[in-house]
Design a protein around this motif. Structure first.
Motif: not given
Ligand code: AHR
Length: 498
Positions: A256, A261, A398-400, A402, A405
């Motif tokens: 990312d 992220a 934000r996580t990658n 999503a 989370r």
């Protein structure tokens, strides 16, 4: 008011044995991995076999226990017979995975030799694209048979009397992928994998077979496990002490543009292990697999940070790794230690030049940022995984992908711990914060001498080049009393006698 950060290590609470094979490598006929990477005849840095000596030394330093070969996607049109026998007779072939030309000057015997020189075990992947079962059986016979049979004799004729005893064999690579010359449906794959597994184990019951999974949590994963997780089918009723397939493979690449992220993305890989592990149990329960059949483990045979769009070089594969990527790699490895119970093997993709911690130039090697946490894990995080509790602020951005989370916590301090067979405790901690050092109350540490290894850099974007190694390991010591400070955007490994 946030509670102050703390980490409690429990050296007496062994979670699981760490399989050394999680520090495995992967060398594919792709880009500059084989040709110009491990094999560079004519280069003054190469030995009499044409093997780069600096690469061999690096592999030895990493203590790589097992190396996957020859692909990857490459294997889907690879015919192993093209790569054995006198080099001048070996055909050049068009290569359809990476659209190159395969000279076949490096093949099975060269790879086996390289493994012997490095002191590592081979793990071969079978051609499930254009390959046949006959060819696969021939390759197994060539590598492992001691009998007076055609392919065993061909090996002898090519100069090798003793069998290579290749233990690990993969039933294809990413057969679900649209990029494959022969993309398969899960139904077609499962049927073929089951039949091939039976035949391969009839020829050599001592091998371990790796089933081709996907992400670890797809309907492909579920279906192929359901169809193939069973006991050995030898004889009437079969042998209920042996499994037909031994490991389930999953692949995850993360990346990312934003540091947090990027660094937290490997939490998804850890979740994938948990989900694949549950699917293994489900398949065993649904198929009534007796408990006498060894439980299948996860073979995470491709993992790393990779963004083919950002990566320069041939095939978008010559990644230049940043400190952020090094922290992501530490999070991947922490996940493997935490999930040690399910891990049969893991192979960083790849070992040289292609999305790799190690790059070669004509005149030497470059150890990229991600080399350093990998080296520390491989050196010290062996033995048993032990319990560790972390209290640290959560990253809430934000996580990658999503979904991490909802599924996982993403604390700024990501930790795992181990105890070696001779009683040395190792605590691995990645501080993912770009701004904050954390002063941490550490419990479970023996007072006295604690050795501290730190991997850090000026900011999360720094990279190593042939001119400058901005990221490396700094060694220091700590008395084991009071609070320990984990510096911002750094990876730390602490070691002490239990
Ligand atoms: O490691 C690079 C490639 O990524 C491999 O060939 C393939 O299996 C995956 O898609």
């Amino acid at each position: 008011e946030e509670e102050s950060p703390s980490i409690i290590v429990h050296p007496d609470y062994k979670v699981a044995k760490i399989n050394d094979n999680i520090y495995g490598g992967f060398t594919e006929h792709m880009g500059r991995c084989i040709y110009g990477g491990i094999y560079d005849p004519g280069n003054p840095l190469s030995d009499e076999n044409g093997f780069r000596k600096d690469v061999i030394e690096a592999m030895k330093d990493l203590n790589v226990p097992v190396v996957r070969y020859p692909g990857g996607n490459f294997v889907a049109t690879y015919h192993w017979l093209d790569g054995v026998g006198p080099v001048e007779n070996r055909p050049k072939r068009p290569e359809l995975a990476w659209l190159g030309l395969e000279p076949n000057t490096f093949g099975t015997d060269e790879f086996m030799k390289w493994c012997e020189v490095v002191g590592t075990e081979p793990y071969l992947c079978l051609n499930f694209g254009t390959g046949t079962l006959d060819e696969a059986l021939g390759w197994l016979e060539y590598c492992n048979s001691t009998q007076d049979t055609y392919y065993a004799n061909l090996r002898r004729k090519n100069g090798r009397e003793e069998p290579y005893n290749v233990k690990y064999w993969a039933l294809g690579n990413e057969c679900w992928g649209p990029w494959q010359v022969e993309q398969m449906t899960k139904e077609d794959y499962a049927k073929k994998a089951y039949q091939w597994a039976k035949a391969l184990k009839l020829l050599d019951p001592s091998i371990m077979l790796i089933l081709c999974g996907e992400t670890g949590y797809s309907s492909w994963d579920y279906y192929v496990l359901k169809e193939c997780v069973t006991w050995s089918v030898h004889g009437l009723g079969g042998d209920r002490t042996k499994s037909l397939i031994d490991m389930h493979s999953i692949h995850v690449y993360t990346a990312d543009k934003e540091h947090l992220a990027n660094a937290t993305a490997p939490r998804g890989a850890e979740r994938a292990i948990q989900m694949a592990s549950a699917l293994i149990d489900l398949a065993r329960i649904e198929n009534g697999v007796p408990e006498t059949v060894p439980r299948q483990t996860i073979c995470f045979d491709e993992w790393n940070v990779w963004d083919p769009v950002r990566a320069p070089g041939e095939l978008g594969a010559e990644e230049k790794y940043t400190l952020s990527d090094a922290l992501a790699v530490a999070v991947f490895l922490n996940g493997f230690i935490r999930q040690a119970k399910d891990m049969g093997m893991a192979n960083i993709a790849q070992s040289v030049n292609v999305i790799s911690p190690l790059m070669t130039t004509k005149d030497g090697i470059i150890k990229q940022t991600i080399w350093w946490p990998l080296l520390l894990f491989s050196k010290y995080m062996r033995g048993h995984s032990v319990a560790v509790n972390v209290r640290a602020p959560e990253y809430t951005g934000r996580t990658n992908p999503a979904w991490i989370r909802a599924a996982m916590e993403t604390p700024y301090l990501d930790a795992s711990a181990s105890i070696s067979d001779d009683g040395i405790v190792s605590l691995a901690v990645a501080n993912l914060s770009e701004e904050k050092d954390f002063e941490v109350a550490l419990q479970g540490v023996t007072k006295g001498e604690v050795t501290v290894y730190t991997v850090g850099g000026e900011n999360v974007d720094v990279v190593n080049t042939s001119d400058e190694e901005k990221v490396g390991i700094k060694e220091s010591s700590w008395g084991g009393e009071g609070k320990f400070t984990f510096g911002k955007h750094s990876f730390t490994l602490l070691r002490w006698k239990a």
